[in-house]
Design a protein around this motif. Sequence first.
Motif, PDB file in Angstrom:
ATOM      1  N   GLY A   1     -20.470  34.811  -9.499  1.00 16.85           N
ATOM      2  CA  GLY A   1     -19.407  35.782  -9.288  1.00 16.85           C
ATOM      3  C   GLY A   1     -19.348  36.264  -7.858  1.00 16.85           C
ATOM      4  N   GLY A   2     -20.517  36.324  -7.191  1.00 18.70           N
ATOM      5  CA  GLY A   2     -20.539  36.760  -5.808  1.00 18.70           C
ATOM      6  C   GLY A   2     -19.946  35.744  -4.873  1.00 18.70           C
ATOM      7  N   GLY A   3     -20.626  34.624  -4.690  1.00 17.35           N
ATOM      8  CA  GLY A   3     -20.169  33.627  -3.730  1.00 17.35           C
ATOM      9  C   GLY A   3     -18.850  32.989  -4.105  1.00 17.35           C
ATOM     10  N   PHE A   4     -18.745  32.510  -5.326  1.00 16.78           N
ATOM     11  CA  PHE A   4     -17.530  31.846  -5.778  1.00 16.78           C
ATOM     12  C   PHE A   4     -16.381  32.847  -5.863  1.00 16.78           C
ATOM     13  CE2 PHE A   4     -14.847  29.473  -8.782  1.00 16.78           C
ATOM     14  CZ  PHE A   4     -14.963  28.186  -8.284  1.00 16.78           C
ATOM     15  N   GLY A   5     -16.691  34.061  -6.335  1.00 21.49           N
ATOM     16  CA  GLY A   5     -15.654  35.084  -6.441  1.00 21.49           C
ATOM     17  C   GLY A   5     -15.103  35.504  -5.096  1.00 21.49           C
ATOM     18  N   LEU A   6     -15.980  35.615  -4.087  1.00 19.30           N
ATOM     19  CA  LEU A   6     -15.515  35.971  -2.744  1.00 19.30           C
ATOM     20  C   LEU A   6     -14.609  34.890  -2.170  1.00 19.30           C
ATOM     21  CD1 LEU A   6     -18.670  37.536  -1.046  1.00 19.30           C
ATOM     22  CD2 LEU A   6     -16.732  38.705  -2.106  1.00 19.30           C
ATOM     23  N   VAL A   7     -14.936  33.627  -2.450  1.00 17.42           N
ATOM     24  CA  VAL A   7     -14.086  32.523  -2.004  1.00 17.42           C
ATOM     25  C   VAL A   7     -12.692  32.662  -2.617  1.00 17.42           C
ATOM     26  CG1 VAL A   7     -13.709  30.031  -2.261  1.00 17.42           C
ATOM     27  CG2 VAL A   7     -15.926  30.888  -1.488  1.00 17.42           C
ATOM     28  N   CYS A   8     -12.647  32.951  -3.919  1.00 19.48           N
ATOM     29  CA  CYS A   8     -11.354  33.078  -4.604  1.00 19.48           C
ATOM     30  C   CYS A   8     -10.562  34.287  -4.120  1.00 19.48           C
ATOM     31  CB  CYS A   8     -11.565  33.176  -6.120  1.00 19.48           C
ATOM     32  SG  CYS A   8     -12.150  31.657  -6.899  1.00 19.48           S
ATOM     33  N   ALA A   9     -11.241  35.304  -3.583  1.00 19.57           N
ATOM     34  CA  ALA A   9     -10.563  36.512  -3.114  1.00 19.57           C
ATOM     35  C   ALA A   9     -10.195  36.447  -1.642  1.00 19.57           C
ATOM     36  CB  ALA A   9     -11.439  37.733  -3.375  1.00 19.57           C
ATOM     37  N   SER A  10     -10.504  35.345  -0.970  1.00 22.78           N
ATOM     38  CA  SER A  10     -10.173  35.182   0.446  1.00 22.78           C
ATOM     39  C   SER A  10      -8.822  34.492   0.594  1.00 22.78           C
ATOM     40  CB  SER A  10     -11.268  34.373   1.153  1.00 22.78           C
ATOM     41  OG  SER A  10     -12.503  35.058   1.105  1.00 22.78           O
ATOM     42  N   ASP A  11      -8.190  34.684   1.736  1.00 22.99           N
ATOM     43  CA  ASP A  11      -6.861  34.115   1.969  1.00 22.99           C
ATOM     44  C   ASP A  11      -6.923  32.693   2.498  1.00 22.99           C
ATOM     45  OD1 ASP A  11      -5.530  36.636   1.334  1.00 22.99           O
ATOM     46  OD2 ASP A  11      -6.408  37.350   3.204  1.00 22.99           O
ATOM     47  N   ILE A  12      -7.877  32.429   3.375  1.00 22.07           N
ATOM     48  CA  ILE A  12      -8.098  31.099   3.938  1.00 22.07           C
ATOM     49  C   ILE A  12      -9.584  30.806   3.814  1.00 22.07           C
ATOM     50  CG2 ILE A  12      -8.113  29.732   6.080  1.00 22.07           C
ATOM     51  CD1 ILE A  12      -5.607  31.282   6.935  1.00 22.07           C
ATOM     52  N   VAL A  13      -9.921  29.587   3.390  1.00 23.01           N
ATOM     53  CA  VAL A  13     -11.329  29.204   3.224  1.00 23.01           C
ATOM     54  C   VAL A  13     -11.592  27.943   4.027  1.00 23.01           C
ATOM     55  CG1 VAL A  13     -13.169  28.599   1.619  1.00 23.01           C
ATOM     56  CG2 VAL A  13     -11.378  30.201   0.909  1.00 23.01           C
ATOM     57  N   ILE A  14     -12.510  28.055   4.979  1.00 24.04           N
ATOM     58  CA  ILE A  14     -12.929  26.906   5.785  1.00 24.04           C
ATOM     59  C   ILE A  14     -14.363  26.589   5.391  1.00 24.04           C
ATOM     60  CG2 ILE A  14     -13.293  26.025   8.122  1.00 24.04           C
ATOM     61  CD1 ILE A  14     -11.152  28.001   9.075  1.00 24.04           C
ATOM     62  N   ALA A  15     -14.613  25.343   5.015  1.00 23.75           N
ATOM     63  CA  ALA A  15     -15.921  24.962   4.505  1.00 23.75           C
ATOM     64  C   ALA A  15     -16.584  23.932   5.403  1.00 23.75           C
ATOM     65  CB  ALA A  15     -15.796  24.387   3.094  1.00 23.75           C
ATOM     66  N   ALA A  16     -17.894  24.079   5.567  1.00 27.91           N
ATOM     67  CA  ALA A  16     -18.682  23.028   6.208  1.00 27.91           C
ATOM     68  C   ALA A  16     -18.700  21.814   5.292  1.00 27.91           C
ATOM     69  CB  ALA A  16     -20.099  23.526   6.461  1.00 27.91           C
ATOM     70  N   ALA A  17     -18.793  20.634   5.882  1.00 30.67           N
ATOM     71  CA  ALA A  17     -18.729  19.394   5.101  1.00 30.67           C
ATOM     72  C   ALA A  17     -19.806  19.330   4.026  1.00 30.67           C
ATOM     73  CB  ALA A  17     -18.826  18.195   6.032  1.00 30.67           C
ATOM     74  N   SER A  18     -20.955  19.954   4.265  1.00 26.04           N
ATOM     75  CA  SER A  18     -22.051  19.892   3.287  1.00 26.04           C
ATOM     76  C   SER A  18     -22.034  21.051   2.304  1.00 26.04           C
ATOM     77  CB  SER A  18     -23.398  19.883   4.022  1.00 26.04           C
ATOM     78  OG  SER A  18     -23.591  21.110   4.726  1.00 26.04           O
ATOM     79  N   ALA A  19     -21.034  21.935   2.381  1.00 25.94           N
ATOM     80  CA  ALA A  19     -20.974  23.092   1.485  1.00 25.94           C
ATOM     81  C   ALA A  19     -20.755  22.654   0.044  1.00 25.94           C
ATOM     82  CB  ALA A  19     -19.863  24.040   1.921  1.00 25.94           C
ATOM     83  N   LYS A  20     -21.201  23.505  -0.882  1.00 28.93           N
ATOM     84  CA  LYS A  20     -21.041  23.228  -2.313  1.00 28.93           C
ATOM     85  C   LYS A  20     -20.571  24.496  -3.021  1.00 28.93           C
ATOM     86  CE  LYS A  20     -24.333  19.409  -2.690  1.00 28.93           C
ATOM     87  NZ  LYS A  20     -24.335  19.147  -1.247  1.00 28.93           N
ATOM     88  N   PHE A  21     -19.803  24.289  -4.079  1.00 31.10           N
ATOM     89  CA  PHE A  21     -19.186  25.384  -4.802  1.00 31.10           C
ATOM     90  C   PHE A  21     -19.469  25.244  -6.292  1.00 31.10           C
ATOM     91  CE2 PHE A  21     -16.973  24.519  -0.939  1.00 31.10           C
ATOM     92  CZ  PHE A  21     -16.583  25.753  -0.426  1.00 31.10           C
TER      93      PHE A  21
END
Length: 267
Positions: free
Chosen positions: A117-137
Amino acid sequence: MKLIETGPALLDLDEDGVAHLRLNRPEAANGMDVPFLRALYDAIMTAHGQAGLRVLVLTGEGPHFCAGGDVKTFLGKGEALPDYLREATAWLQNVAQGLLALRAPVIAAVQGFAAGGGGFGLVCASDIVIAAASAKFMSGAARAGMAPDAGSSVTLAQIVGVRKAMEIFLENPTLTAAEAERIGLVTRVVPDDQLREAAFAAARKLAAGAPLALGATKRLVWSGLGNRVEAQLPEEARTVAELSGTADAREGLAAVIERRKPTFIGR
């Protein structure tokens, strides 16, 4: 940069109106407990009060953006866990609402894991999401015997569609950055060593735009589901607290900590 907030949530603001909010519990993979959530909420409210704010960049210190809830703290609460999670969930809801309601665009820069809920939820509540190539969700809630929160039970379906949201919530796949970009969860993917630079380049570009127009556009886009998110938050909180009192939730949290497959018994 002018440092405004310190502690587990660091906030600073530069002269161009770009604020940087850092999740600052790297020793716990930025896992969220009540003190951390309180500090994060305070930092977001401070950002709301900055007249010169044009863009907010959200990052996590250390190798991970945010691994979700602090499962070791949760498991240690024993039978008191439902009461603790009622408080934690309330703060997390305030955090998510604070990001959605912020007049300035929010850019999340994600490295490592964005989970729970923290990490994934913050991503969903952001307007633009830029991810490093090795990031995981990963949603991860049902994997630990819990349910989605931070408004993601509404926002994720709006972002990726109902079928894909159901798959993410129920099957709990670990999505690569490329997969997250393909389904629209992530705006774009950049090489790992270019993440911070790309996030702030995007922030500076937005900061040079018309702030009133950008703020109004953000409000209009989110307002279509804003009332639904707000209405869903109490039900999310009730469900998370209810589930946290079950044997399955305790088993799920223990399995996460012990890095093993949980055995659920349905009670």
